[in-house]
Design an enzyme around this catalytic site. Structure first.
Site, PDB file in Angstrom:
ATOM      1  N   HIS A  57       0.864  -1.178   0.000  1.00  0.00           N
ATOM      2  CA  HIS A  57       0.000   0.000   0.000  1.00  0.00           C
ATOM      3  C   HIS A  57       0.907   1.237   0.000  1.00  0.00           C
ATOM      4  O   HIS A  57       2.121   1.114   0.166  1.00  0.00           O
ATOM      5  CB  HIS A  57      -0.896   0.022   1.244  1.00  0.00           C
ATOM      6  CG  HIS A  57      -0.104   0.146   2.503  1.00  0.00           C
ATOM      7  ND1 HIS A  57       0.416  -0.958   3.149  1.00  0.00           N
ATOM      8  CD2 HIS A  57       0.324   1.230   3.206  1.00  0.00           C
ATOM      9  CE1 HIS A  57       1.110  -0.546   4.205  1.00  0.00           C
ATOM     10  NE2 HIS A  57       1.078   0.772   4.253  1.00  0.00           N
ATOM     11  N   HIS A  95       5.658   6.809  -1.210  1.00  0.00           N
ATOM     12  CA  HIS A  95       6.361   5.596  -1.631  1.00  0.00           C
ATOM     13  C   HIS A  95       5.579   4.365  -1.177  1.00  0.00           C
ATOM     14  O   HIS A  95       4.719   4.457  -0.305  1.00  0.00           O
ATOM     15  CB  HIS A  95       7.778   5.558  -1.049  1.00  0.00           C
ATOM     16  CG  HIS A  95       7.805   5.403   0.431  1.00  0.00           C
ATOM     17  ND1 HIS A  95       7.610   6.465   1.296  1.00  0.00           N
ATOM     18  CD2 HIS A  95       7.966   4.307   1.218  1.00  0.00           C
ATOM     19  CE1 HIS A  95       7.661   6.029   2.538  1.00  0.00           C
ATOM     20  NE2 HIS A  95       7.861   4.723   2.527  1.00  0.00           N
TER      21      HIS A  95
END
Length: 189
Positions: free
Chosen positions: A37, A121
């Protein structure tokens, strides 16, 4: 107390591409499919009584839907002794805007939010001791494209420690606006 954070889900096809990067790097604890995720904002420990307030604060943010491309790799720490290996996203501006909107809503509620600049990120692997080099992985894949992501919602996740790392459970899903015009209309009401 629940350990909570906001995140973006990733489509299965993007997760599959990211999982193909797993290589035998000493000390790497690779994320599994259910753990991939993009963290938007980490809250930490939140009492059960405060969860509805957190959810209310995250609803109806003035942020329009957007598209991303998961592209490139990097690491925190030196490639020879990384703390983690991650995949990047482009463009970063809409993700940063969503992080900012969440911060503006949650900071007044008294949460101690991360003070470092937000860098969108997707964590692929974490390293503790005996860290191996990710330089070969970076050299081979740092310019790869892993697929598009259409972002029309984000989630509040609860993190629970399990025998194979963290297990994430969706507490609530929050939709984003259809367009900037919809945001302007909501402000005029």
């Amino acid at each position: 107390m629940a350990r909570l954070f906001f995140a973006l889900d990733l489509p299965a096809r993007v997760r599959r591409q990211l999982l193909r990067l797993q290589a035998p790097v000493p000390g790497a604890r690779w994320q599994n499919d259910a753990q991939l995720h993009l963290t938007l904002l980490f809250l930490g420990r939140v009492t059960e009584q405060a969860v509805p307030e957190v959810c209310t604060a995250a609803r109806d943010l003035p942020v329009a839907r957007f598209d991303l491309e998961v592209r490139g790799l990097g690491c925190f720490g030196r490639p020879e002794t990384p703390r983690n290996l991650w995949a990047g996203v482009q463009p970063t501006a809409p993700v940063v805007a969503l992080n900012d909107a969440l911060r503006q809503r949650l900071a007044p509620l008294g949460y101690e939010l991360e003070t470092r600049p937000f860098r969108p990120h997707i964590t692929l692997a974490r390293f503790r001791q005996r860290r191996g080099s990710v330089a070969p992985v970076l050299a081979e894949h740092d310019q790869d494209t892993f697929g598009p992501v259409s972002v029309d919602n984000f989630v509040l996740l609860e993190s629970t420690q399990g025998p194979h790392g963290s297990v994430y459970t969706v507490v609530e899903r929050f939709g984003l606006r259809n367009s900037v015009d919809e945001i302007d209309d909501a402000h005029q009401r």
